[in-house]
Motif scaffolding. Structure first.
Motif, PDB file in Angstrom:
ATOM      1  N   ASN A   1     -11.207   1.920   0.084  1.00 58.80           N
ATOM      2  CA  ASN A   1     -12.373   1.356  -0.591  1.00 58.80           C
ATOM      3  C   ASN A   1     -13.627   1.558   0.257  1.00 58.80           C
ATOM      4  O   ASN A   1     -13.555   1.784   1.469  1.00 58.80           O
ATOM      5  CB  ASN A   1     -12.176  -0.135  -0.875  1.00 58.80           C
ATOM      6  N   ASN A   2     -14.777   1.424  -0.376  1.00 59.25           N
ATOM      7  CA  ASN A   2     -16.039   1.633   0.331  1.00 59.25           C
ATOM      8  C   ASN A   2     -16.541   0.387   1.042  1.00 59.25           C
ATOM      9  O   ASN A   2     -17.387   0.475   1.927  1.00 59.25           O
ATOM     10  CB  ASN A   2     -17.112   2.134  -0.644  1.00 59.25           C
ATOM     11  N   SER A   3     -16.046  -0.789   0.652  1.00 59.02           N
ATOM     12  CA  SER A   3     -16.507  -2.032   1.274  1.00 59.02           C
ATOM     13  C   SER A   3     -15.513  -3.148   0.985  1.00 59.02           C
ATOM     14  O   SER A   3     -14.663  -3.041   0.091  1.00 59.02           O
ATOM     15  CB  SER A   3     -17.897  -2.429   0.754  1.00 59.02           C
ATOM     16  N   GLN A   4     -15.662  -4.238   1.722  1.00 56.86           N
ATOM     17  CA  GLN A   4     -14.834  -5.415   1.485  1.00 56.86           C
ATOM     18  C   GLN A   4     -15.113  -5.992   0.106  1.00 56.86           C
ATOM     19  O   GLN A   4     -14.195  -6.441  -0.598  1.00 56.86           O
ATOM     20  CB  GLN A   4     -15.104  -6.468   2.567  1.00 56.86           C
ATOM     21  N   ALA A   5     -16.380  -5.961  -0.301  1.00 58.64           N
ATOM     22  CA  ALA A   5     -16.753  -6.531  -1.605  1.00 58.64           C
ATOM     23  C   ALA A   5     -16.112  -5.757  -2.755  1.00 58.64           C
ATOM     24  O   ALA A   5     -15.608  -6.355  -3.712  1.00 58.64           O
ATOM     25  CB  ALA A   5     -18.275  -6.537  -1.746  1.00 58.64           C
ATOM     26  N   SER A   6     -16.121  -4.423  -2.673  1.00 57.65           N
ATOM     27  CA  SER A   6     -15.518  -3.638  -3.752  1.00 57.65           C
ATOM     28  C   SER A   6     -14.009  -3.822  -3.792  1.00 57.65           C
ATOM     29  O   SER A   6     -13.402  -3.828  -4.866  1.00 57.65           O
ATOM     30  CB  SER A   6     -15.868  -2.154  -3.585  1.00 57.65           C
ATOM     31  N   TYR A   7     -13.410  -4.004  -2.621  1.00 57.02           N
ATOM     32  CA  TYR A   7     -11.962  -4.252  -2.549  1.00 57.02           C
ATOM     33  C   TYR A   7     -11.631  -5.600  -3.190  1.00 57.02           C
ATOM     34  O   TYR A   7     -10.687  -5.713  -3.983  1.00 57.02           O
ATOM     35  CB  TYR A   7     -11.523  -4.214  -1.100  1.00 57.02           C
TER      36      TYR A   7
ATOM     37  N   PHE B   1      -4.280  -0.919  16.492  1.00 53.67           N
ATOM     38  CA  PHE B   1      -5.337  -1.231  15.531  1.00 53.67           C
ATOM     39  C   PHE B   1      -4.718  -1.830  14.287  1.00 53.67           C
ATOM     40  O   PHE B   1      -3.895  -1.202  13.614  1.00 53.67           O
ATOM     41  CB  PHE B   1      -6.131   0.027  15.165  1.00 53.67           C
ATOM     42  N   LYS B   2      -5.096  -3.067  13.984  1.00 49.59           N
ATOM     43  CA  LYS B   2      -4.625  -3.753  12.782  1.00 49.59           C
ATOM     44  C   LYS B   2      -5.747  -3.668  11.752  1.00 49.59           C
ATOM     45  O   LYS B   2      -6.763  -4.347  11.868  1.00 49.59           O
ATOM     46  CB  LYS B   2      -4.286  -5.213  13.095  1.00 49.59           C
ATOM     47  N   ASP B   3      -5.576  -2.794  10.740  1.00 55.29           N
ATOM     48  CA  ASP B   3      -6.668  -2.527   9.813  1.00 55.29           C
ATOM     49  C   ASP B   3      -6.805  -3.596   8.745  1.00 55.29           C
ATOM     50  O   ASP B   3      -5.865  -4.310   8.414  1.00 55.29           O
ATOM     51  CB  ASP B   3      -6.488  -1.150   9.154  1.00 55.29           C
ATOM     52  N   SER B   4      -8.023  -3.687   8.215  1.00 54.42           N
ATOM     53  CA  SER B   4      -8.278  -4.546   7.061  1.00 54.42           C
ATOM     54  C   SER B   4      -7.770  -3.831   5.821  1.00 54.42           C
ATOM     55  O   SER B   4      -7.795  -2.608   5.736  1.00 54.42           O
ATOM     56  CB  SER B   4      -9.775  -4.827   6.920  1.00 54.42           C
ATOM     57  N   GLY B   5      -7.351  -4.590   4.828  1.00 51.81           N
ATOM     58  CA  GLY B   5      -6.792  -3.993   3.622  1.00 51.81           C
ATOM     59  C   GLY B   5      -7.750  -3.060   2.917  1.00 51.81           C
ATOM     60  O   GLY B   5      -7.364  -1.985   2.452  1.00 51.81           O
ATOM     61  N   TRP B   6      -9.032  -3.442   2.835  1.00 56.65           N
ATOM     62  CA  TRP B   6     -10.002  -2.603   2.114  1.00 56.65           C
ATOM     63  C   TRP B   6     -10.191  -1.263   2.808  1.00 56.65           C
ATOM     64  O   TRP B   6     -10.354  -0.234   2.149  1.00 56.65           O
ATOM     65  CB  TRP B   6     -11.345  -3.324   1.974  1.00 56.65           C
ATOM     66  N   TRP B   7     -10.176  -1.265   4.143  1.00 48.60           N
ATOM     67  CA  TRP B   7     -10.455  -0.035   4.896  1.00 48.60           C
ATOM     68  C   TRP B   7      -9.302   0.962   4.770  1.00 48.60           C
ATOM     69  O   TRP B   7      -9.518   2.139   4.485  1.00 48.60           O
ATOM     70  CB  TRP B   7     -10.700  -0.386   6.359  1.00 48.60           C
ATOM     71  N   SER B   8      -8.078   0.494   4.951  1.00 44.60           N
ATOM     72  CA  SER B   8      -6.939   1.419   4.914  1.00 44.60           C
ATOM     73  C   SER B   8      -6.671   1.941   3.500  1.00 44.60           C
ATOM     74  O   SER B   8      -6.155   3.040   3.323  1.00 44.60           O
ATOM     75  CB  SER B   8      -5.689   0.731   5.460  1.00 44.60           C
ATOM     76  N   SER B   9      -7.039   1.168   2.473  1.00 44.03           N
ATOM     77  CA  SER B   9      -6.763   1.585   1.092  1.00 44.03           C
ATOM     78  C   SER B   9      -7.818   2.527   0.536  1.00 44.03           C
ATOM     79  O   SER B   9      -7.713   2.971  -0.610  1.00 44.03           O
ATOM     80  CB  SER B   9      -6.641   0.354   0.190  1.00 44.03           C
TER      81      SER B   9
ATOM     82  N   ALA C   1     -13.301  -7.133  -5.428  1.00 44.41           N
ATOM     83  CA  ALA C   1     -13.591  -7.078  -6.865  1.00 44.41           C
ATOM     84  C   ALA C   1     -12.575  -6.229  -7.631  1.00 44.41           C
ATOM     85  O   ALA C   1     -12.643  -6.147  -8.857  1.00 44.41           O
ATOM     86  CB  ALA C   1     -14.994  -6.519  -7.082  1.00 44.41           C
ATOM     87  N   GLY C   2     -11.647  -5.604  -6.917  1.00 42.40           N
ATOM     88  CA  GLY C   2     -10.634  -4.798  -7.562  1.00 42.40           C
ATOM     89  C   GLY C   2     -11.115  -3.436  -8.016  1.00 42.40           C
ATOM     90  O   GLY C   2     -10.481  -2.794  -8.860  1.00 42.40           O
ATOM     91  N   GLU C   3     -12.240  -2.979  -7.474  1.00 41.59           N
ATOM     92  CA  GLU C   3     -12.772  -1.676  -7.862  1.00 41.59           C
ATOM     93  C   GLU C   3     -11.931  -0.553  -7.253  1.00 41.59           C
ATOM     94  O   GLU C   3     -11.364  -0.707  -6.168  1.00 41.59           O
ATOM     95  CB  GLU C   3     -14.228  -1.547  -7.395  1.00 41.59           C
ATOM     96  N   PRO C   4     -11.844   0.591  -7.936  1.00 41.05           N
ATOM     97  CA  PRO C   4     -11.072   1.708  -7.403  1.00 41.05           C
ATOM     98  C   PRO C   4     -11.722   2.278  -6.144  1.00 41.05           C
ATOM     99  O   PRO C   4     -12.952   2.276  -6.012  1.00 41.05           O
ATOM    100  CB  PRO C   4     -11.079   2.721  -8.539  1.00 41.05           C
ATOM    101  N   GLY C   5     -10.891   2.738  -5.228  1.00 45.62           N
ATOM    102  CA  GLY C   5     -11.410   3.299  -3.994  1.00 45.62           C
ATOM    103  C   GLY C   5     -11.647   4.798  -4.098  1.00 45.62           C
ATOM    104  O   GLY C   5     -11.714   5.367  -5.190  1.00 45.62           O
ATOM    105  N   THR C   6     -11.753   5.443  -2.958  1.00 48.83           N
ATOM    106  CA  THR C   6     -12.042   6.879  -2.906  1.00 48.83           C
ATOM    107  C   THR C   6     -10.797   7.722  -3.126  1.00 48.83           C
ATOM    108  O   THR C   6     -10.902   8.932  -3.337  1.00 48.83           O
ATOM    109  CB  THR C   6     -12.628   7.241  -1.535  1.00 48.83           C
ATOM    110  N   GLY C   7      -9.631   7.104  -3.063  1.00 49.10           N
ATOM    111  CA  GLY C   7      -8.382   7.848  -3.164  1.00 49.10           C
ATOM    112  C   GLY C   7      -7.892   8.382  -1.836  1.00 49.10           C
ATOM    113  O   GLY C   7      -6.820   8.991  -1.761  1.00 49.10           O
ATOM    114  N   ILE C   8      -8.658   8.151  -0.774  1.00 52.68           N
ATOM    115  CA  ILE C   8      -8.284   8.598   0.569  1.00 52.68           C
ATOM    116  C   ILE C   8      -7.783   7.399   1.364  1.00 52.68           C
ATOM    117  O   ILE C   8      -8.536   6.467   1.645  1.00 52.68           O
ATOM    118  CB  ILE C   8      -9.464   9.252   1.303  1.00 52.68           C
TER     119      ILE C   8
END
Length: 201
Positions: free
Chosen positions: A129-135, A119-127, A137-144
């Motif tokens: 974030n809640n969505s590609q758009a928030s990633y 599985f090759k993950d998308s950057g927003w998912w592994s980091s 936009a540089g918004e902070p993720g969930t921390g998980i």
């Protein structure tokens, strides 16, 4: 799809393949793995992804050894792509041909294979974030931090096809193949603050 015959018994070739999935969607609250609720084939028509070699024991019976690889995007209910499943492996099958004097030779086969699944993950998912758009936009993720773990798996296949002779020792080969494959998937969350790992999907 073309192949060349070496003598009367051995054939080598390559196939250009179109991939479609059966049962590729699930409800949003019962996804395939956590938020993933749809998989869509990433088409790769390169013949180098599907090489094969066949040996004919007799005019009717033979065995084929092939290489098969394909990919699938994993999407969530919002339509964001969580990442891409990549599958590749060898296949071995036994086939029966309707031997006749025409240029067209129908055949059918059954077999099995073993697939390496990653599985090759998308950057927003592994980091986290809640969505590609928030990633984006540089918004902070969930921390998980998220990680998808997938197991290699056997595949079982059946197919129908036909050879069409276009020149001595040169054939066009058309087939429809069904592969049943099921891989165990787990999603692991890692606390970005150093709180350890836990499985949640």
């Amino acid at each position: 799809d073309s192949k060349g015959l070496l003598g009367d018994h051995l054939a080598v070739g390559a196939r250009s393949v179109y991939v479609a999935f059966a049962g590729q969607t699930a409800s949003a609250d019962a996804g395939f793995a956590a938020q993933v609720n749809q998989v869509t084939a990433v088409e790769n028509y390169s013949p180098l992804a599907n090489l094969f070699m066949a040996f004919n024991f007799s005019p009717a019976w033979g065995m084929e050894l092939g290489w098969n690889q394909f990919s699938a995007e994993a999407q969530n209910a919002a339509g964001d792509v969580d990442g891409e499943f990549q599958l590749a492996g060898p296949m071995l099958s036994l086939f029966w041909r309707y031997a006749n004097s025409s240029i067209v030779t129908p055949y059918l086969g059954l077999g099995a294979g073993w697939y390496s699944v990653t599985f090759k993950d998308s950057g927003w998912w592994s980091s986290g974030n809640n969505s590609q758009a928030s990633y984006d936009a540089g918004e902070p993720g969930t921390g998980i931090m998220r990680e998808m773990s997938v197991n290699d798996a056997p595949g079982f296949l059946g197919y129908l096809g036909t050879d069409v002779r276009i020149w001595k020792g040169l054939y066009l080969d058309f087939l429809v193949r069904y592969i049943y494959l099921q891989s165990d998937v787990s999603i692991i969350g890692r606390d970005g603050a150093g709180g350890g790992a836990f499985e949640y999907g």
